[in-house]
Design an enzyme around this catalytic site. Structure first.
Site, short mmCIF file in Angstrom:
data_model
loop_
_atom_site.label_atom_id
_atom_site.label_comp_id
_atom_site.label_asym_id
_atom_site.label_seq_id
_atom_site.Cartn_x
_atom_site.Cartn_y
_atom_site.Cartn_z
N GLN A 1 13.88 -14.08 4.97
CA GLN A 1 12.66 -14.88 4.87
C GLN A 1 12.17 -14.80 3.43
O GLN A 1 11.65 -13.78 3.00
CB GLN A 1 11.58 -14.33 5.81
N LYS B 1 9.13 -0.75 2.41
CA LYS B 1 8.37 0.08 3.35
C LYS B 1 9.19 0.53 4.55
O LYS B 1 9.14 1.71 4.94
CB LYS B 1 7.13 -0.68 3.83
N ARG C 1 0.80 -1.23 0.00
CA ARG C 1 0.00 0.00 0.00
C ARG C 1 0.83 1.28 0.00
O ARG C 1 0.30 2.37 -0.20
CB ARG C 1 -0.97 0.00 1.20
N ARG D 1 27.20 27.15 3.40
CA ARG D 1 27.48 25.79 2.96
C ARG D 1 28.59 25.16 3.82
O ARG D 1 29.14 25.80 4.71
CB ARG D 1 27.83 25.82 1.47
N TYR E 1 29.74 36.05 -3.18
CA TYR E 1 30.19 34.66 -2.99
C TYR E 1 31.55 34.65 -2.32
O TYR E 1 32.50 35.31 -2.77
CB TYR E 1 30.26 33.93 -4.33
C1 UD1 Z 1 -0.33 -8.74 12.56
C2 UD1 Z 1 -0.90 -9.67 13.62
C3 UD1 Z 1 -2.18 -9.06 14.17
C4 UD1 Z 1 -1.89 -7.69 14.75
C5 UD1 Z 1 -1.24 -6.81 13.70
C6 UD1 Z 1 -0.78 -5.53 14.33
C7 UD1 Z 1 -0.27 -11.90 12.90
C8 UD1 Z 1 -0.73 -13.16 12.27
N1 UD1 Z 1 -1.18 -10.93 13.01
O1 UD1 Z 1 -1.27 -8.69 11.52
O2 UD1 Z 1 -2.71 -9.89 15.19
O3 UD1 Z 1 -3.10 -7.10 15.22
O4 UD1 Z 1 -0.08 -7.44 13.13
O5 UD1 Z 1 -0.30 -4.66 13.35
O6 UD1 Z 1 0.86 -11.81 13.31
N2 UD1 Z 1 6.02 -9.85 8.11
C9 UD1 Z 1 7.14 -10.57 7.76
N3 UD1 Z 1 7.01 -11.73 7.07
C10 UD1 Z 1 5.79 -12.23 6.75
C11 UD1 Z 1 4.64 -11.49 7.11
C12 UD1 Z 1 4.80 -10.31 7.79
O7 UD1 Z 1 8.26 -10.14 8.04
O8 UD1 Z 1 5.75 -13.29 6.14
C13 UD1 Z 1 6.19 -8.59 8.84
C14 UD1 Z 1 5.60 -7.41 8.10
O9 UD1 Z 1 6.60 -6.79 7.30
C15 UD1 Z 1 5.19 -6.50 9.25
C16 UD1 Z 1 4.83 -7.47 10.36
O10 UD1 Z 1 5.47 -8.69 10.03
O11 UD1 Z 1 6.24 -5.71 9.71
C17 UD1 Z 1 3.34 -7.69 10.50
O12 UD1 Z 1 2.84 -8.23 9.30
P1 UD1 Z 1 1.44 -7.83 8.70
O13 UD1 Z 1 1.24 -8.53 7.44
O14 UD1 Z 1 1.28 -6.37 8.71
O15 UD1 Z 1 0.48 -8.47 9.80
P2 UD1 Z 1 -1.00 -8.10 10.04
O16 UD1 Z 1 -1.84 -8.85 9.11
O17 UD1 Z 1 -1.17 -6.63 10.09
#
Ligand code: UD1
Ligand code: MG
Length: 457
Positions: free
Chosen positions: A73, A22, A15, A334, A367
């Site tokens: 990952q 991000k 997004r 500068r 300058y």
């Molecule tokens: C997650 C939580 C949710 C919580 C929310 C808060 C889980 C399953 N859910 O949901 O309960 O309310 O955060 O913001 O954990 N990321 C990875 N690898 C992945 C997936 C995600 O590194 O495979 C990282 C994302 O970059 C991010 C964070 O983990 O920084 C959270 O991931 P995101 O997909 O935003 O989780 P939510 O669905 O928002």
């Protein structure tokens, strides 16, 4: 007890609609991830493990912290899968604190409270009550005790009414974390491995699950879009502005004040609207900054006045402005501009890599580059140092009390001795002795009663 910190930063951030990962987008001049790392660095962890995935190379090159290691990952199969990748890097026992790379304003005191709540034996979740909980994992309780986290997409209508949500941060006994992670399944609506499923596992294993809350909501706000990034920036800047005002700094408008780095202020400092401070800036007692100034890497001594629309950029070398000096409006300082006390730099004057001694003045359209300027020198309007011969830079030395007439060109290397005077419009290519007058321009020719040509009929 060993403390490991895992920071999740592998997600794409669709997004944001940006080619930049991000977590590298900036808040207050620092990347989101760097904010989290800087806070993590204060917690005394043995290891800080950052999970990277999307744009991993860019992310790994852009951030730093003590004891930092990266684990990749690929592909990203959920938050549980993310933490699974960190398992080999964790201690066997102790506490693992899990933070998010896109939640930049978490405070150290809140993180510490979470680690204390875990105490190596309990699963501690950071939760918060939100008026609009849509999208978040809900904290399901029975009586007072936490039973599970249910993701929004998997929640029943009744569970969606729950206002207490999981913030994405938790502290877990490391040994138990490893066991629970190995049991995760992806049989949910999103087909992901949810870290949040370990809560139900803890309950089944009769491990206590406790919840802690942040001091302020801003600590748990994540960034998913440019709108959220801008909103968080404003909240953060507002908090900084209040902190400066509480310390006595007078801001004309806290909503039009931006600090992207470290700003230190003495007493009775005044800052007018729309000023931006970047890098390392210090303002001495009684300094006044006019409207619309951008100031980066500079030390401005007591009672100096920076008039509106001045741009000061010290880059790596820094800029120094001495006590009581007057700069601007529309001045540009500068790197390596080093100004003494009571120096005046006026409109459309540019100074680079030059020292100006006490009381020197360059008030209009000039300058000064690679110059050493003595005390009380008056550097006339429109004058420049020609410091660059197309290949190398050369210095201009202007000793004390020299007057440089308007529109002069000082071709470096050249030296003007103390008290010398340069006639306006001169191009000076040779040294001028102390006390001398140098004029280097075509002599004025006067033809009395000269008939101006007229058009032929
Ligand atoms: C997650 C939580 C949710 C919580 C929310 C808060 C889980 C399953 N859910 O949901 O309960 O309310 O955060 O913001 O954990 N990321 C990875 N690898 C992945 C997936 C995600 O590194 O495979 C990282 C994302 O970059 C991010 C964070 O983990 O920084 C959270 O991931 P995101 O997909 O935003 O989780 P939510 O669905 O928002
Ligand atoms: Mg999220």
């Amino acid at each position: 007890m060993a403390l490991d910190i895992v920071i999740m930063a592998a997600g794409k951030g669709t997004r944001m609609k940006s080619s930049l990962p991000k977590v590298l987008h900036k808040l207050a001049g620092r990347s989101l991830l760097q904010h989290v790392l800087d806070t993590a660095a204060t917690l005394g962890a043995d290891r800080i493990i950052t999970i990277t995935g999307h744009g991993a190379e860019l992310v790994e090159a852009a951030v730093q912290a003590p004891h930092l290691q990266f684990v990749r990952q690929m592909p990203q199969l959920g938050t549980g899968h993310a933490v699974q990748q960190a398992v080999p890097a964790l201690h066997a026992e102790g506490i693992t604190l899990i933070l998010n790379g896109d939640v930049p304003l978490i405070r150290a005191e809140t993180a510490r409270a979470l680690v204390e709540a875990c105490d190596g034996t309990r699963l501690a979740l950071l939760t918060i009550d939100l008026a609009d909980a849509a999208g978040y994992g809900r904290i399901v309780r029975e009586g007072d005790s936490v039973r599970a986290i249910v993701e929004h997409k998997d929640a029943t209508p009744a569970q969606r009414e729950i206002r207490e949500v999981y913030t994405g941060m938790m502290a877990v006994p490391t040994g138990l974390l490893k066991r629970w992670l190995s049991q995760l399944k992806n049989d949910n609506v999103q087909g992901e491995y949810y870290l949040t499923d370990i809560v139900a596992m803890a309950v089944a294993d009769q491990v206590a699950v406790v919840a802690a809350q942040p001091v302020a909501e801003v600590e748990v706000l994540g960034v998913n879009s440019p709108v959220q990034l801008a909103e968080l920036e404003r909240l953060h800047q507002r908090a900084l502005a209040v902190r400066f005002m509480d310390a006595g700094v007078r801001l004309a408008d806290p909503a039009r004040f931006d600090v992207r780095g470290t700003l230190t202020c003495g007493t009775d400092v005044e800052v007018d609207v729309n000023c931006v401070f970047e890098g390392d800036v210090s303002l001495g007692d009684g300094v006044r900054i006019g409207a619309n100034c951008v100031i980066r890497n500079a030390r401005i001594a007591a009672n100096a006045v920076i008039h509106p629309f001045t741009h000061i950029d010290g880059e790596a070398l820094g800029v120094k402005v001495g006590t009581g000096s007057l700069i601007g409006p529309f001045a540009r300082l500068r790197p390596g501009a080093d100004l003494g006390n009571d120096v005046h730099i006026g409109n459309f004057v540019e100074v680079k890599n030059s020292t100006l001694a006490n009381g020197a003045k360059a008030n209009h359209l000039a300058y000064l580059g690679d110059a050493t300027v003595g005390e009380r020198v008056n550097y006339g309007a429109g004058s420049i140092t020609a410091n660059y011969d197309g290949a190398n830079k050369h210095r201009t030395v202007i000793e004390a009390d020299v007057h440089v007439g308007s529109n002069s060109v000082l071709v470096a290397p050249v030296k003007l001795g103390a008290g010398a005077t340069i006639g306006g419009g001169s191009t000076i290519t040779k040294d001028v002795p102390a006390g001398a007058l140098a004029v280097a321009r075509g002599k004025q020719v006067v033809l009395e009663g000269w008939p101006r040509p007229v058009k032929k009929k």
